[in-house]
Design a protein around this motif. Structure first.
Motif, short mmCIF file in Angstrom:
data_model
loop_
_atom_site.label_atom_id
_atom_site.label_comp_id
_atom_site.label_asym_id
_atom_site.label_seq_id
_atom_site.Cartn_x
_atom_site.Cartn_y
_atom_site.Cartn_z
N VAL A 176 0.88 -1.17 -0.15
CA VAL A 176 -0.09 0.13 -0.02
C VAL A 176 0.70 1.29 0.01
CG1 VAL A 176 -2.01 -1.15 1.09
CG2 VAL A 176 -0.28 0.00 2.46
N ASP A 177 2.15 1.14 -0.11
CA ASP A 177 2.87 2.28 -0.20
C ASP A 177 3.08 2.88 -1.46
OD1 ASP A 177 5.24 3.87 0.77
OD2 ASP A 177 6.38 2.72 -0.70
N ALA A 178 2.84 4.16 -1.61
CA ALA A 178 2.79 4.82 -2.92
C ALA A 178 4.22 4.81 -3.94
CB ALA A 178 2.27 6.16 -2.96
N LYS A 179 5.05 4.90 -3.22
CA LYS A 179 6.32 5.00 -4.02
C LYS A 179 6.65 3.61 -4.74
CE LYS A 179 9.52 4.41 -0.33
NZ LYS A 179 8.51 4.23 0.79
N THR A 180 6.43 2.52 -3.75
CA THR A 180 6.68 1.08 -4.23
C THR A 180 5.74 0.58 -5.29
OG1 THR A 180 7.46 0.57 -2.08
CG2 THR A 180 6.76 -1.15 -3.46
N ILE A 181 4.43 1.04 -5.23
CA ILE A 181 3.25 0.81 -6.25
C ILE A 181 3.72 1.70 -7.58
CG2 ILE A 181 1.16 1.39 -7.01
CD1 ILE A 181 0.17 0.96 -3.95
N MET A 182 4.25 2.76 -7.64
CA MET A 182 4.70 3.39 -8.73
C MET A 182 5.93 2.74 -9.57
SD MET A 182 4.23 7.39 -7.27
CE MET A 182 4.93 8.29 -8.43
N LEU A 183 7.05 2.32 -8.54
CA LEU A 183 7.97 1.77 -9.06
C LEU A 183 7.72 0.32 -9.63
CD1 LEU A 183 10.95 2.53 -6.50
CD2 LEU A 183 10.77 3.01 -9.13
N LEU A 184 6.98 -0.58 -9.08
CA LEU A 184 6.22 -1.58 -9.80
C LEU A 184 5.61 -1.59 -10.67
CD1 LEU A 184 5.25 -3.58 -6.39
CD2 LEU A 184 7.33 -4.02 -7.65
N GLN A 185 4.86 -0.61 -10.89
CA GLN A 185 4.14 -0.19 -12.21
C GLN A 185 4.94 0.04 -13.40
OE1 GLN A 185 1.07 -0.93 -12.95
NE2 GLN A 185 0.29 -1.66 -10.88
N TYR A 186 6.14 0.83 -12.96
CA TYR A 186 7.05 1.29 -13.88
C TYR A 186 7.70 0.12 -14.46
CZ TYR A 186 11.20 3.09 -16.25
OH TYR A 186 12.17 3.20 -16.96
N ALA A 187 8.16 -0.91 -13.53
CA ALA A 187 8.66 -2.17 -13.96
C ALA A 187 7.77 -3.03 -14.86
CB ALA A 187 9.24 -2.79 -12.76
N ALA A 188 6.49 -3.04 -14.40
CA ALA A 188 5.61 -4.10 -15.39
C ALA A 188 5.49 -3.44 -16.74
CB ALA A 188 4.40 -3.81 -14.89
N LEU A 189 5.79 -2.08 -16.96
CA LEU A 189 5.35 -1.35 -18.00
C LEU A 189 6.84 -1.32 -18.96
CD1 LEU A 189 3.08 1.58 -17.23
CD2 LEU A 189 2.61 -0.43 -18.49
N HIS A 190 7.77 -1.12 -18.21
CA HIS A 190 9.06 -1.09 -18.87
C HIS A 190 10.16 -2.04 -18.88
CE1 HIS A 190 7.63 2.89 -19.88
NE2 HIS A 190 7.23 3.10 -18.57
N ILE A 191 10.46 -2.86 -17.84
CA ILE A 191 11.13 -3.73 -17.60
C ILE A 191 10.80 -5.55 -17.87
CG2 ILE A 191 12.87 -4.60 -15.76
CD1 ILE A 191 12.86 -1.86 -14.49
N PHE A 192 9.70 -5.60 -17.29
CA PHE A 192 9.05 -6.96 -17.20
C PHE A 192 8.15 -7.15 -18.29
CE2 PHE A 192 11.17 -6.68 -13.01
CZ PHE A 192 11.71 -7.76 -12.89
#
Length: 193
Positions: A176-192
């Motif tokens: 539920v941490d915003a910064k973590t959600i943002m980074l995980l979403q970034y990773a889903a879109l651009h890394i994985f």
């Protein structure tokens, strides 16, 4: 027209200046229709910070932390927070600070740390701008256990998770941490992808 042409600060009162600074600011603001309106707002100045998502493409994994956070607990969150490694800049550059935080919190000395964006996390009341980074980790980069600095009150558990599980933890409410959600979403879109 610059925003500075629409704001006239009238008075700043310091409400607290302990660990962070809390001010009450009285100001005039020129509305979109040209009328001036006097307002008061509290502004919490805690400085700027950096956050990092360590990832490994081959194993499709990320490294996160789990720790106690008093503010979420006081707001009714009865669990530890699962987060990306992060820390206050403390007069350091964002890249240098996040490299140090990665070693302290997750135990990795990362090589190619890449900044991906910046964001104000709560612009209605907090001055903090967060610098977001990603970096690929490998087992050979592990230089310690992580866990944070005990003298700073840190008691951090290091979690290595599959990216799909971490993303599912957003949906089911474990992350539920915003910064973590943002980074995980970034990773889903651009890394994985």
């Amino acid at each position: 027209m610059s925003i500075a042409d629409r704001v006239r600060v009238k008075n700043v009162s310091v409400l607290s200046d302990r660990h962070y600074r809390l001010e009450e600011v009285e100001f005039d603001y020129r509305r979109g229709n040209g009328e001036w309106q006097t307002m008061k707002r509290e502004v919490f100045d805690r400085g700027h910070a950096a956050a990092l998502l360590a990832y490994n493409v081959a194993s499709r994994s990320v490294v996160l932390t789990r720790q106690f956070r008093l503010p979420p607990y006081r707001a009714g969150h009865d669990d530890f927070m699962i987060e990306a490694a992060a820390g206050m800049l403390d007069d350091e550059t964002p890249e240098n600070r996040i490299r140090a935080e990665a070693e302290e919190e997750i135990g990795y000395r990362l090589h190619d740390v890449r900044k991906v964006f910046e964001a104000f996390m709560s612009p209605g009341s907090v001055t903090e701008k967060l610098h977001f980074f990603v970096a690929e980790y490998e087992a050979a980069m592990r230089v310690g256990d992580g866990g944070g600095l005990a003298h700073e009150g840190e008691d951090i558990e290091v979690l290595k998770l599959p990216i799909d599980q971490a993303l599912a933890m957003i949906s089911d409410g474990r992350i539920v941490d915003a910064k973590t959600i943002m980074l995980l979403q970034y990773a889903a879109l651009h890394i994985f992808r």
